[in-house]
Design a protein around this motif. Structure first.
Motif, PDB file in Angstrom:
ATOM      1  N   LEU A   1       1.850 -11.899  -0.556  1.00 58.48           N
ATOM      2  CA  LEU A   1       1.450 -11.316  -1.994  1.00 58.48           C
ATOM      3  C   LEU A   1       1.620  -9.891  -1.980  1.00 58.48           C
ATOM      4  O   LEU A   1       0.835  -9.009  -1.294  1.00 58.48           O
ATOM      5  CB  LEU A   1      -0.038 -11.680  -2.355  1.00 58.48           C
ATOM      6  CG  LEU A   1      -0.046 -13.094  -3.000  1.00 58.48           C
ATOM      7  CD1 LEU A   1      -1.499 -13.642  -2.723  1.00 58.48           C
ATOM      8  CD2 LEU A   1       0.147 -13.048  -4.480  1.00 58.48           C
TER       9      LEU A   1
ATOM     10  N   PHE B   1       1.359 -13.621 -10.193  1.00 61.87           N
ATOM     11  CA  PHE B   1      -0.130 -13.820 -10.799  1.00 61.87           C
ATOM     12  C   PHE B   1      -0.727 -12.427 -11.209  1.00 61.87           C
ATOM     13  O   PHE B   1      -0.272 -11.274 -10.774  1.00 61.87           O
ATOM     14  CB  PHE B   1      -0.702 -14.024  -9.192  1.00 61.87           C
ATOM     15  CG  PHE B   1      -0.766 -15.246  -8.372  1.00 61.87           C
ATOM     16  CD1 PHE B   1       0.263 -15.522  -7.423  1.00 61.87           C
ATOM     17  CD2 PHE B   1      -1.079 -16.560  -9.065  1.00 61.87           C
ATOM     18  CE1 PHE B   1       0.459 -16.523  -6.838  1.00 61.87           C
ATOM     19  CE2 PHE B   1      -1.074 -17.621  -8.246  1.00 61.87           C
ATOM     20  CZ  PHE B   1      -0.190 -17.689  -7.112  1.00 61.87           C
TER      21      PHE B   1
ATOM     22  N   LYS C   1     -15.440  -9.693  -7.968  1.00 63.28           N
ATOM     23  CA  LYS C   1     -15.099 -11.116  -7.750  1.00 63.28           C
ATOM     24  C   LYS C   1     -13.612 -11.284  -8.267  1.00 63.28           C
ATOM     25  O   LYS C   1     -13.628 -11.589  -9.668  1.00 63.28           O
ATOM     26  CB  LYS C   1     -15.966 -11.979  -8.192  1.00 63.28           C
ATOM     27  CG  LYS C   1     -15.425 -13.529  -7.878  1.00 63.28           C
ATOM     28  CD  LYS C   1     -16.590 -14.396  -8.677  1.00 63.28           C
ATOM     29  CE  LYS C   1     -16.012 -16.063  -8.642  1.00 63.28           C
ATOM     30  NZ  LYS C   1     -17.209 -16.753  -9.268  1.00 63.28           N
ATOM     31  N   LEU C   2     -12.450 -11.011  -7.585  1.00 68.18           N
ATOM     32  CA  LEU C   2     -11.170 -11.228  -8.307  1.00 68.18           C
ATOM     33  C   LEU C   2     -10.676 -12.496  -8.659  1.00 68.18           C
ATOM     34  O   LEU C   2     -10.886 -13.340  -7.766  1.00 68.18           O
ATOM     35  CB  LEU C   2     -10.296 -10.433  -7.221  1.00 68.18           C
ATOM     36  CG  LEU C   2      -8.946  -9.681  -7.923  1.00 68.18           C
ATOM     37  CD1 LEU C   2      -9.334  -8.647  -8.938  1.00 68.18           C
ATOM     38  CD2 LEU C   2      -8.158  -9.174  -7.018  1.00 68.18           C
ATOM     39  N   THR C   3     -10.715 -12.768  -9.740  1.00 69.94           N
ATOM     40  CA  THR C   3     -10.107 -14.040 -10.284  1.00 69.94           C
ATOM     41  C   THR C   3      -8.685 -14.089 -10.719  1.00 69.94           C
ATOM     42  O   THR C   3      -8.224 -13.388 -11.421  1.00 69.94           O
ATOM     43  CB  THR C   3     -11.028 -14.681 -11.579  1.00 69.94           C
ATOM     44  OG1 THR C   3     -12.451 -14.466 -11.188  1.00 69.94           O
ATOM     45  CG2 THR C   3     -10.614 -15.951 -12.034  1.00 69.94           C
ATOM     46  N   PHE C   4      -8.040 -15.052  -9.959  1.00 70.21           N
ATOM     47  CA  PHE C   4      -6.426 -15.185 -10.402  1.00 70.21           C
ATOM     48  C   PHE C   4      -6.230 -16.274 -11.501  1.00 70.21           C
ATOM     49  O   PHE C   4      -6.752 -17.338 -11.474  1.00 70.21           O
ATOM     50  CB  PHE C   4      -5.884 -15.464  -8.866  1.00 70.21           C
ATOM     51  CG  PHE C   4      -5.782 -14.375  -8.255  1.00 70.21           C
ATOM     52  CD1 PHE C   4      -6.790 -13.975  -7.366  1.00 70.21           C
ATOM     53  CD2 PHE C   4      -4.450 -13.707  -7.932  1.00 70.21           C
ATOM     54  CE1 PHE C   4      -6.711 -12.897  -6.598  1.00 70.21           C
ATOM     55  CE2 PHE C   4      -4.334 -12.693  -7.086  1.00 70.21           C
ATOM     56  CZ  PHE C   4      -5.285 -12.392  -6.248  1.00 70.21           C
ATOM     57  N   GLY C   5      -5.105 -16.085 -12.083  1.00 75.46           N
ATOM     58  CA  GLY C   5      -4.576 -16.993 -12.960  1.00 75.46           C
ATOM     59  C   GLY C   5      -3.672 -18.095 -12.019  1.00 75.46           C
ATOM     60  O   GLY C   5      -3.713 -17.786 -10.706  1.00 75.46           O
ATOM     61  N   THR C   6      -3.345 -19.084 -12.546  1.00 69.56           N
ATOM     62  CA  THR C   6      -2.731 -19.929 -11.858  1.00 69.56           C
ATOM     63  C   THR C   6      -1.295 -19.668 -11.461  1.00 69.56           C
ATOM     64  O   THR C   6      -0.377 -20.693 -10.787  1.00 69.56           O
ATOM     65  CB  THR C   6      -2.557 -21.348 -12.462  1.00 69.56           C
ATOM     66  OG1 THR C   6      -2.134 -21.557 -13.895  1.00 69.56           O
ATOM     67  CG2 THR C   6      -4.070 -21.988 -12.457  1.00 69.56           C
TER      68      THR C   6
ATOM     69  N   PHE D   1       0.551  -9.495  -9.084  1.00 69.02           N
ATOM     70  CA  PHE D   1       1.355  -9.531  -7.851  1.00 69.02           C
ATOM     71  C   PHE D   1       2.502 -10.474  -7.820  1.00 69.02           C
ATOM     72  O   PHE D   1       2.539 -11.261  -8.867  1.00 69.02           O
ATOM     73  CB  PHE D   1       0.257 -10.205  -6.976  1.00 69.02           C
ATOM     74  CG  PHE D   1      -1.102  -9.774  -7.032  1.00 69.02           C
ATOM     75  CD1 PHE D   1      -2.332  -9.638  -7.915  1.00 69.02           C
ATOM     76  CD2 PHE D   1      -1.433  -9.082  -5.830  1.00 69.02           C
ATOM     77  CE1 PHE D   1      -3.348  -8.955  -7.849  1.00 69.02           C
ATOM     78  CE2 PHE D   1      -2.586  -8.206  -5.534  1.00 69.02           C
ATOM     79  CZ  PHE D   1      -3.552  -8.440  -6.798  1.00 69.02           C
TER      80      PHE D   1
ATOM     81  N   GLN E   1      -4.477  -6.713 -12.608  1.00 68.46           N
ATOM     82  CA  GLN E   1      -3.473  -6.210 -11.473  1.00 68.46           C
ATOM     83  C   GLN E   1      -2.359  -7.346 -11.742  1.00 68.46           C
ATOM     84  O   GLN E   1      -2.670  -8.516 -11.719  1.00 68.46           O
ATOM     85  CB  GLN E   1      -3.951  -6.203  -9.897  1.00 68.46           C
ATOM     86  CG  GLN E   1      -5.160  -5.129  -9.689  1.00 68.46           C
ATOM     87  CD  GLN E   1      -5.454  -4.969  -8.285  1.00 68.46           C
ATOM     88  OE1 GLN E   1      -4.518  -4.974  -7.649  1.00 68.46           O
ATOM     89  NE2 GLN E   1      -6.669  -4.481  -8.270  1.00 68.46           N
TER      90      GLN E   1
END
Lengths: 109, 113
Positions: A43, A86, A96-101, A35, A33
């Motif tokens: 967000l 993001f 477990k959703l992991t985001f970039g910086t 955002f 996804q």
């Protein structure tokens, strides 16, 4: 867990310019996804795009799942596009959703 | 529309205080998440829950605990707040299954002095 790398980290555009934001994943992801976080912190989902290409107005996104990357295109940018973008995704079989910086975008007049 | 509501938008707490951040969602989502966001570090997952009374540690659980007694409510607890926990905290919820999008609350800005 998976690692998410976004580029560029910062971007300044003149209004009307186009841009491409990139997201690389270290492993296969589901439910990728994009955002947008506005200057007030909210967000908002832009795209759910596990594969292929989607378009919504001036924004479009492409995910190449086999190569573990996704691209967000912004055309004819406007000042309201400013904020942080993001990408995020859970690993295959997980939630477990992991985001970039993030990519900090500023669009100037 | 899904609504994720965080109880406090801005808080100022003293070092050593116990802090509760509450999050409620109204769409019967199974999964709920707590993230913190710091400049240059993106969103980092603290804890998540995939069902009532179930919880799993995220990437940075130290100094935090959570509670999920009801499906709609997910609480983040700072047992003894410290200044390095000054941050923006974001709650999110997600329906299990492919094709579902995650929804975020508006965020809680916590300052620990």
């Amino acid at each position: 867990g998976i690692q998410v790398e976004q580029s560029p980290p910062d971007l300044i555009l003149q209004e009307g310019a186009n841009s491409t934001l990139r997201c690389n994943f270290s492993d296969s992801v589901n439910n990728l996804q994009w955002f947008h976080q506005n200057p007030w912190g909210q967000l908002i989902n832009l795209f759910y795009i596990p594969s292929g290409t989607k378009q919504n107005g001036r924004l479009s996104a492409t995910t190449v799942a086999t190569e573990r990357y996704s691209l967000l295109y912004i055309s004819s940018s406007q000042t309201t596009d400013s904020g942080v973008y993001f990408c995020a995704g859970p690993p295959r079989g997980g939630n477990k959703l992991t985001f970039g910086t993030g990519t900090q975008l500023k669009v100037e007049l | 529309d899904v609504k994720v509501t965080q109880s406090s938008r801005y808080l100022v707490k003293r070092t050593g205080e116990k802090v509760f951040l509450e999050c409620v969602q109204d769409m019967d989502h199974e999964n709920m998440f707590w993230y913190r966001q710091d400049p240059g570090l993106g969103l980092r997952l603290i804890y998540f829950s995939y069902d009532v009374k179930m919880k799993e540690k995220g990437d940075i659980p130290e100094g935090y605990s959570v509670s999920r007694e009801k499906k709609e409510r997910f609480s983040l607890i700072l047992e003894s707040a410290s200044t390095n926990q000054t941050s923006m905290y974001l709650c999110a919820s997600l329906r299990t299954g492919a094709g579902n999008t995650i929804y975020f609350g508006e965020g809680s800005w916590l300052t620990v002095v």
